[in-house]
Design a protein around this motif. Structure first.
Motif, PDB file in Angstrom:
ATOM      1  N   UNK A   1      24.175 -13.025  28.473  1.00 13.57           N
ATOM      2  CA  UNK A   1      24.349 -11.662  27.983  1.00 13.57           C
ATOM      3  C   UNK A   1      23.592 -11.478  26.672  1.00 13.57           C
ATOM      4  N   UNK A   2      22.759 -10.452  26.611  1.00 10.05           N
ATOM      5  CA  UNK A   2      22.030 -10.115  25.389  1.00 10.05           C
ATOM      6  C   UNK A   2      22.568  -8.790  24.864  1.00 10.05           C
ATOM      7  N   UNK A   3      23.052  -8.792  23.646  1.00 13.74           N
ATOM      8  CA  UNK A   3      23.586  -7.589  23.020  1.00 13.74           C
ATOM      9  C   UNK A   3      22.481  -6.935  22.194  1.00 13.74           C
ATOM     10  N   UNK A   4      22.222  -5.667  22.448  1.00  9.17           N
ATOM     11  CA  UNK A   4      21.179  -4.934  21.738  1.00  9.17           C
ATOM     12  C   UNK A   4      21.817  -3.779  20.982  1.00  9.17           C
ATOM     13  N   UNK A   5      21.617  -3.732  19.691  1.00  5.73           N
ATOM     14  CA  UNK A   5      22.143  -2.645  18.875  1.00  5.73           C
ATOM     15  C   UNK A   5      20.999  -1.693  18.537  1.00  5.73           C
ATOM     16  N   UNK A   6      21.192  -0.415  18.827  1.00  7.35           N
ATOM     17  CA  UNK A   6      20.169   0.588  18.577  1.00  7.35           C
ATOM     18  C   UNK A   6      20.806   1.912  18.190  1.00  7.35           C
ATOM     19  N   UNK A   7      20.010   2.790  17.623  1.00  3.23           N
ATOM     20  CA  UNK A   7      20.493   4.120  17.301  1.00  3.23           C
ATOM     21  C   UNK A   7      20.815   4.872  18.585  1.00  3.23           C
ATOM     22  N   UNK A   8      21.874   5.663  18.552  1.00  2.00           N
ATOM     23  CA  UNK A   8      22.295   6.399  19.740  1.00  2.00           C
ATOM     24  C   UNK A   8      21.228   7.413  20.141  1.00  2.00           C
ATOM     25  N   UNK A   9      20.617   7.192  21.300  1.00  2.00           N
ATOM     26  CA  UNK A   9      19.601   8.109  21.792  1.00  2.00           C
ATOM     27  C   UNK A   9      19.942   8.687  23.142  1.00  2.00           C
ATOM     28  N   UNK A  10      21.174   8.414  23.600  1.00  2.52           N
ATOM     29  CA  UNK A  10      21.589   8.911  24.904  1.00  2.52           C
ATOM     30  C   UNK A  10      21.445   7.869  25.996  1.00  2.52           C
ATOM     31  N   UNK A  11      21.913   8.217  27.185  1.00  2.00           N
ATOM     32  CA  UNK A  11      21.937   7.296  28.316  1.00  2.00           C
ATOM     33  C   UNK A  11      20.538   6.822  28.710  1.00  2.00           C
ATOM     34  N   UNK A  12      19.598   7.744  28.843  1.00  4.80           N
ATOM     35  CA  UNK A  12      18.251   7.377  29.289  1.00  4.80           C
ATOM     36  C   UNK A  12      17.567   6.445  28.305  1.00  4.80           C
ATOM     37  N   UNK A  13      17.752   6.715  27.017  1.00  4.47           N
ATOM     38  CA  UNK A  13      17.160   5.867  25.986  1.00  4.47           C
ATOM     39  C   UNK A  13      17.710   4.449  26.062  1.00  4.47           C
ATOM     40  N   UNK A  14      19.025   4.325  26.240  1.00  4.47           N
ATOM     41  CA  UNK A  14      19.648   3.007  26.336  1.00  4.47           C
ATOM     42  C   UNK A  14      19.158   2.239  27.565  1.00  4.47           C
ATOM     43  N   UNK A  15      19.057   2.926  28.685  1.00  4.47           N
ATOM     44  CA  UNK A  15      18.590   2.276  29.906  1.00  4.47           C
ATOM     45  C   UNK A  15      17.133   1.829  29.771  1.00  4.47           C
TER      46      UNK A  15
END
Length: 222
Positions: free
Chosen positions: A6-20
Motif C-alpha cells: 500500500x502506497x499512501x499519497x497525500x495531495x491537495x484536494x482536487x476532486x475525484x478525477x484528480x485523485x484517480x
C-alpha cells in the motif's frame, strides 16, 4: 500496515478525477482498479480477477456488483466472454445504460500498459459524469474486453430515494443532442450515435464543456 503493498499519497484536494489520475500515474503493477469510499470488496475479489487476466490476454475486464443493504444485483448487459471489436461489444444491445455499464469506473479492471498507450485519463474539469466519459473512451479503445457475469465480489452502498429523485430532476434538464446527424456511415460512428442518443450520456453532456466534447468526439471518430 502492508508497507510493501500500500502506497499512501497525500495531495491537495482536487476532486475525484484528480485523485484517480494521480493513482494512475503512480501505479506500477500490471492492472488498475478503482474503489470508492462507499464500496466494499469481498474476499476473493483480487484472486478472481487475477485468475481472469492470467487466463486471458485482455485490455479490460468488466464485472457486476451488488448493492447493500437491499441486495440488488447488477451484471453487465454485454455477452459474457471475450469481446474483440466495438461492433461485437454492442451486438444485440439496445441500451448500454440499462445495467449502468458505462457509469462506474470501479466496474472495470484495466491493463496499465494499455491505459498509458491510449492516454486516457479522467477529465478533471468534469465534476459529474466523469466515469461515463472515461469508460466510454476506455471501452471503445480496447482491442479485447473480458465480460464477467459475476457480482458477489463487489458491493456498493445503496443511495437514498431522495438522492435518486434529485438525480432524475437533473437528468430531465440535460442537453438534447441536435448537432449530430441521424445517419452515420461507419460501424464505429453508428455505435457513437447509439449511445449518444440512447443512454445517460445526455446527462453527462449537459455538464461538460464544449472542449471536452470536442476531444471525446475526435477520439471516438478515429
Amino acid at each position: 500496515m502492508f508497507p510493501d503493498k500500500i502506497i499512501y499519497i497525500e495531495k491537495e484536494n482536487g476532486g475525484l478525477s484528480s485523485a484517480r489520475n494521480v493513482g494512475i500515474r503512480q501505479a506500477t503493477k500490471d492492472y488498475i482498479a478503482f474503489v470508492d469510499s462507499d464500496d466494499y470488496l469481498k474476499q476473493g475479489y483480487v484472486e478472481v480477477l487475477e485468475n481472469a487476466v492470467n487466463n486471458n490476454t485482455v485490455d479490460v475486464v468488466m464485472f457486476g456488483y451488488e448493492t447493500f443493504p437491499n441486495g440488488t444485483v447488477t451484471v453487465p448487459i454485454f455477452k459474457e466472454g471475450i469481446i474483440r471489436s466495438k461492433e461485437e461489444l454492442f451486438d444485440g444491445v439496445k441500451t448500454v445504460n440499462k445495467h449502468n455499464d458505462f457509469c462506474f469506473s470501479w466496474r472495470l479492471l484495466i491493463k496499465r500498459n494499455f491505459l498509458n498507450k491510449v492516454k486516457v485519463m479522467f477529465d478533471e474539469q468534469t465534476k459529474i459524469g466523469e466515469d461515463y466519459l472515461f469508460n466510454s473512451q476506455v471501452l471503445l479503445e480496447a482491442s479485447n474486453i473480458l465480460v464477467l457475469k459475476i457480482y458477489s465480489l463487489f458491493q456498493i452502498f445503496q443511495t437514498s430515494n431522495e438522492e435518486n429523485i434529485n438525480f432524475s430532476s437533473r437528468l430531465t434538464r440535460a442537453w438534447q443532442i441536435h448537432r449530430f446527424p441521424h445517419h452515420f456511415p461507419t460501424a464505429q460512428e453508428q455505435i457513437l450515435h447509439f449511445y449518444l442518443q440512447k443512454t445517460l450520456f445526455l446527462y453527462t453532456v449537459s455538464l461538460c464543456t464544449e472542449s471536452v466534447l470536442r476531444r471525446l468526439w475526435k477520439r471516438l471518430r478515429r
